[in-house]
Design a protein around this motif. Structure first.
Motif, PDB file in Angstrom:
ATOM      1  N   LEU A 172       0.789  -1.236   0.000  1.00 42.86           N
ATOM      2  CA  LEU A 172       0.000   0.000   0.000  1.00 42.86           C
ATOM      3  C   LEU A 172       0.821   1.285   0.000  1.00 42.86           C
ATOM      4  O   LEU A 172       0.242   2.366  -0.122  1.00 42.86           O
ATOM      5  CB  LEU A 172      -0.922   0.011   1.237  1.00 42.86           C
ATOM      6  CG  LEU A 172      -1.948  -1.112   1.345  1.00 42.86           C
ATOM      7  CD1 LEU A 172      -2.689  -1.012   2.676  1.00 42.86           C
ATOM      8  CD2 LEU A 172      -2.935  -1.062   0.190  1.00 42.86           C
ATOM      9  N   LEU A 177      -5.105   7.067  -4.895  1.00 36.68           N
ATOM     10  CA  LEU A 177      -6.492   7.334  -4.483  1.00 36.68           C
ATOM     11  C   LEU A 177      -7.073   8.446  -5.344  1.00 36.68           C
ATOM     12  O   LEU A 177      -6.328   9.182  -6.016  1.00 36.68           O
ATOM     13  CB  LEU A 177      -6.523   7.743  -2.998  1.00 36.68           C
ATOM     14  CG  LEU A 177      -6.088   6.693  -1.978  1.00 36.68           C
ATOM     15  CD1 LEU A 177      -6.109   7.286  -0.578  1.00 36.68           C
ATOM     16  CD2 LEU A 177      -6.969   5.451  -2.045  1.00 36.68           C
ATOM     17  N   PHE A 184      -4.241  11.427   1.526  1.00 36.79           N
ATOM     18  CA  PHE A 184      -4.114  10.186   2.287  1.00 36.79           C
ATOM     19  C   PHE A 184      -3.531   9.054   1.445  1.00 36.79           C
ATOM     20  O   PHE A 184      -3.462   7.917   1.906  1.00 36.79           O
ATOM     21  CB  PHE A 184      -5.480   9.760   2.824  1.00 36.79           C
ATOM     22  CG  PHE A 184      -6.123  10.779   3.707  1.00 36.79           C
ATOM     23  CD1 PHE A 184      -5.693  10.977   5.002  1.00 36.79           C
ATOM     24  CD2 PHE A 184      -7.164  11.570   3.222  1.00 36.79           C
ATOM     25  CE1 PHE A 184      -6.287  11.923   5.817  1.00 36.79           C
ATOM     26  CE2 PHE A 184      -7.755  12.529   4.033  1.00 36.79           C
ATOM     27  CZ  PHE A 184      -7.317  12.708   5.336  1.00 36.79           C
ATOM     28  N   ALA A 185      -3.092   9.345   0.229  1.00 41.49           N
ATOM     29  CA  ALA A 185      -2.584   8.305  -0.657  1.00 41.49           C
ATOM     30  C   ALA A 185      -1.144   7.931  -0.294  1.00 41.49           C
ATOM     31  O   ALA A 185      -0.484   8.589   0.512  1.00 41.49           O
ATOM     32  CB  ALA A 185      -2.655   8.775  -2.110  1.00 41.49           C
ATOM     33  N   ARG A 188       0.890   7.613   3.435  1.00 42.00           N
ATOM     34  CA  ARG A 188      -0.046   8.010   4.494  1.00 42.00           C
ATOM     35  C   ARG A 188      -1.181   7.007   4.655  1.00 42.00           C
ATOM     36  O   ARG A 188      -1.863   6.998   5.686  1.00 42.00           O
ATOM     37  CB  ARG A 188      -0.618   9.401   4.183  1.00 42.00           C
ATOM     38  CG  ARG A 188       0.393  10.527   4.278  1.00 42.00           C
ATOM     39  CD  ARG A 188      -0.293  11.879   4.131  1.00 42.00           C
ATOM     40  NE  ARG A 188       0.649  12.983   4.264  1.00 42.00           N
ATOM     41  CZ  ARG A 188       1.283  13.553   3.260  1.00 42.00           C
ATOM     42  NH1 ARG A 188       1.070  13.103   2.016  1.00 42.00           N
ATOM     43  NH2 ARG A 188       2.132  14.543   3.450  1.00 42.00           N
ATOM     44  N   THR A 189      -1.396   6.193   3.655  1.00 39.03           N
ATOM     45  CA  THR A 189      -2.436   5.163   3.753  1.00 39.03           C
ATOM     46  C   THR A 189      -2.073   4.102   4.778  1.00 39.03           C
ATOM     47  O   THR A 189      -2.937   3.565   5.482  1.00 39.03           O
ATOM     48  CB  THR A 189      -2.645   4.495   2.381  1.00 39.03           C
ATOM     49  OG1 THR A 189      -3.039   5.485   1.434  1.00 39.03           O
ATOM     50  CG2 THR A 189      -3.710   3.411   2.444  1.00 39.03           C
TER      51      THR A 189
END
Length: 541
Positions: A172, A177, A184-185, A188-189
């Motif tokens: 991930l 995203l 948040f991609a 940070r995910t």
């Protein structure tokens, strides 16, 4: 599967690396804050409660305590970091998030069900009708982790979070995203998912850990009740797994979890042989140290057995090669005695005669641990750095058995290895046949240009370039890392990797181990950390 297991063992070395320093801090700090030790050393006028030296050693003891109190967290963080392929910092941070989330959820559910430190203590269980042993076993399931009342999952909890987090992170960390969620991609995910996953694991383990903890408690009894046979079996398995790098999977749980037993020391329940030993070292009320700590036998091997084998290898070398063999063995044996790194000397005969390692060295190692335990030796570690702090509290330990065990095993190994090397013509260093290639390389007069070229080929960056090329170039390397003595590399195409002989003759390697179809371990000894650092800088990993 073997490659993945090796990667886990390698990742476990990240948190384990701090244990050495923690044990030294704990040892020195505990020794010089112990009134009996201070008096025995006639330092009472200099080190006393409230004095600057006493405060300094108290802080030193606290620094060591930080390590052993927070090992589960260090494993969560360290394994996440060690198994991450990219963006390792985000992986470590996510491991901490997942670890804290899991235990906070467990603590919350325990509180909702009326469970607290007061209602889960051994004393409370005895009051409600449990026998003392059963009460201690039942209470051993619970503990405080980072101020949270939770289950005593020890490093298993940290290791689990580290494995799960690294798995999620590697899939991930570069996720895409929609534009509205782009903040948040990517990396940070991962901590977000770790928070959710850790919370779910907390719910799951609230229900399943009590029976697991109960089984572990029973299994620890089985280990302790197995006596000398259990000690022999443990030592044999530990040493047998060394060549494939999985010995940490055996030693770490015994040293740091309930599988090594539990003991109440200074009013606190402590689990794992190393933790018990360190707690005894720090507790003034304790008058003796743990004998069955699965550690004292290492000194017999490191100080007696392997130096004896080294002397046999030297004496069996051809006369003209003895100086070179001595130059190879002396630094290796010195590093082993000072710091406990045994792999270079063991690999010296492992690769030329595996039977010598498995049929002679491994069972004799088991015997050394058994005899050390029978002699009642109670000392931690197998090197000067480990033993020195312990010697400052001589009233607690017993090491008289070493006076006959170390010389005995030196003689056994020297006589046996010398006989077997000569009897079966084992090609240990200095006994290789003088073929034409060796003659062409060694018997010649060198020019000034030859000398300069040799000098230029030894810097780290040059060696690193050569190592990468020997693996078929950077584009052929899938994963590149190291442990305390070996490069651990996975490649795409093994056909592009240089032959074993090239590694040993041209690239200064002490040996090569193949792991599966695409995995390699290149043995360099203690200097591997610097070599790996140069390679990683070139590979940008």
């Amino acid at each position: 599967m073997k490659q993945q297991m090796q990667m886990v063992g390698q990742a476990m070395l990240v948190p384990i690396s701090i244990i050495t320093i923690g044990s030294m801090l704990m040892g020195f700090g505990s020794a010089f804050t112990n009134k009996e030790v201070i008096a025995a050393l006639h330092l009472s006028s200099f080190i006393y409660e409230g004095s600057l030296p006493f405060i300094g050693f108290t802080i030193m003891k606290a620094m060591g305590d930080v390590v052993f109190t927070n090992l589960p967290l260090f494993f969560a963080c360290g394994v996440s970091f060690g198994l991450a392929k990219k963006e390792k910092g985000w992986a470590a941070f996510s491991g901490v998030v997942g670890f804290m989330a899991m235990h906070y959820v467990i603590s919350t559910i325990l509180g909702l069900n009326g469970l607290s430190p007061q209602t889960t203590s051994a004393g409370y269980f005895q009051q409600v009708g449990f026998e003392q042993v059963s009460a201690v076993q039942k209470a051993s399931i619970y503990t405080n982790e980072l101020g949270m009342f939770t289950y005593r999952m020890s490093i298993f909890g940290g290791l689990l979070i580290g494995l799960v987090t690294s798995y999620l992170h590697n899939r991930l960390y570069n996720v895409k995203l929609p534009i509205v969620l782009s903040f948040f991609a990517g990396t940070r995910t991962v901590p977000i998912v770790a928070l959710l996953t850790g919370s779910m694991l907390g719910i799951v383990f609230y229900f399943i850990w009590p029976p697991i903890g109960g089984v572990l408690a029973q299994f620890s009894k089985l280990i302790w009740n197995s006596g000398l046979f259990g000690t022999f079996l443990w030592a044999v398995v530990d040493k047998s797994l060394l060549p494939i790098g999985l010995h940490h999977l055996v030693t770490t749980p015994i040293r740091l979890t309930e599988l090594g037993g539990s003991m109440e020391i200074c009013g606190k329940l402590v689990s794992g042989t190393t933790n018990i030993y360190m707690a005894q070292l720090a507790c003034e009320e304790t008058t003796e140290l743990l004998v069955r700590g699965f550690q004292s036998g290492r000194s017999v091997i490191h100080f007696g057995a392997l130096p004896g084998a080294g002397l046999a290898i030297y004496q069996c070398a051809k006369y003209k090669h003895k100086k070179a063999v001595a130059g190879l063995l002396i630094p290796v044996l010195t590093a082993m005695v000072l710091f406990g790194v045994t792999e270079p000397i063991e690999y010296t005969f492992l690769f030329v005669a595996p039977w010598l390692f498995y049929l002679v060295h491994v069972p004799l190692t088991g015997l050394a641990f058994v005899l050390t335990e029978m002699a009642g030796v109670s000392i931690y570690g197998g090197s000067i750095k480990d033993i020195l702090p312990v010697l400052l509290q001589p009233s607690k330990l017993n090491c008289w058995g070493y006076l006959w065990l170390i010389p005995l095993f030196f003689c056994i190994y020297y006589v046996l290895f010398r006989f077997l090397i000569l009897k079966f013509n084992v090609m240990t260093p200095g006994r290789e046949p003088d073929d034409e290639e060796n003659t062409a390389e060694e018997i010649k007069l060198y020019t000034k240009a030859d000398y300069k070229n040799k000098q230029q080929s030894t810097p780290g960056d040059m060696l690193a370039h050569q190592i990468i090329e020997a693996f078929g170039g950077a584009e052929n390397i899938v994963a590149f890392d190291n442990c305390i003595s070996r490069l651990r590399v996975e490649v795409k195409d093994p056909e592009k990797v240089a032959a074993d002989n090239y590694w040993k003759k041209k690239l200064q390697a002490k040996g090569v181990v193949r792991v599966g179809d695409k995995g390699y371990q290149i043995i360099y000894g203690a200097e591997v950390v610097m070599i790996a650092g140069d390679c990683k800088e070139l590979l940008d990993c």
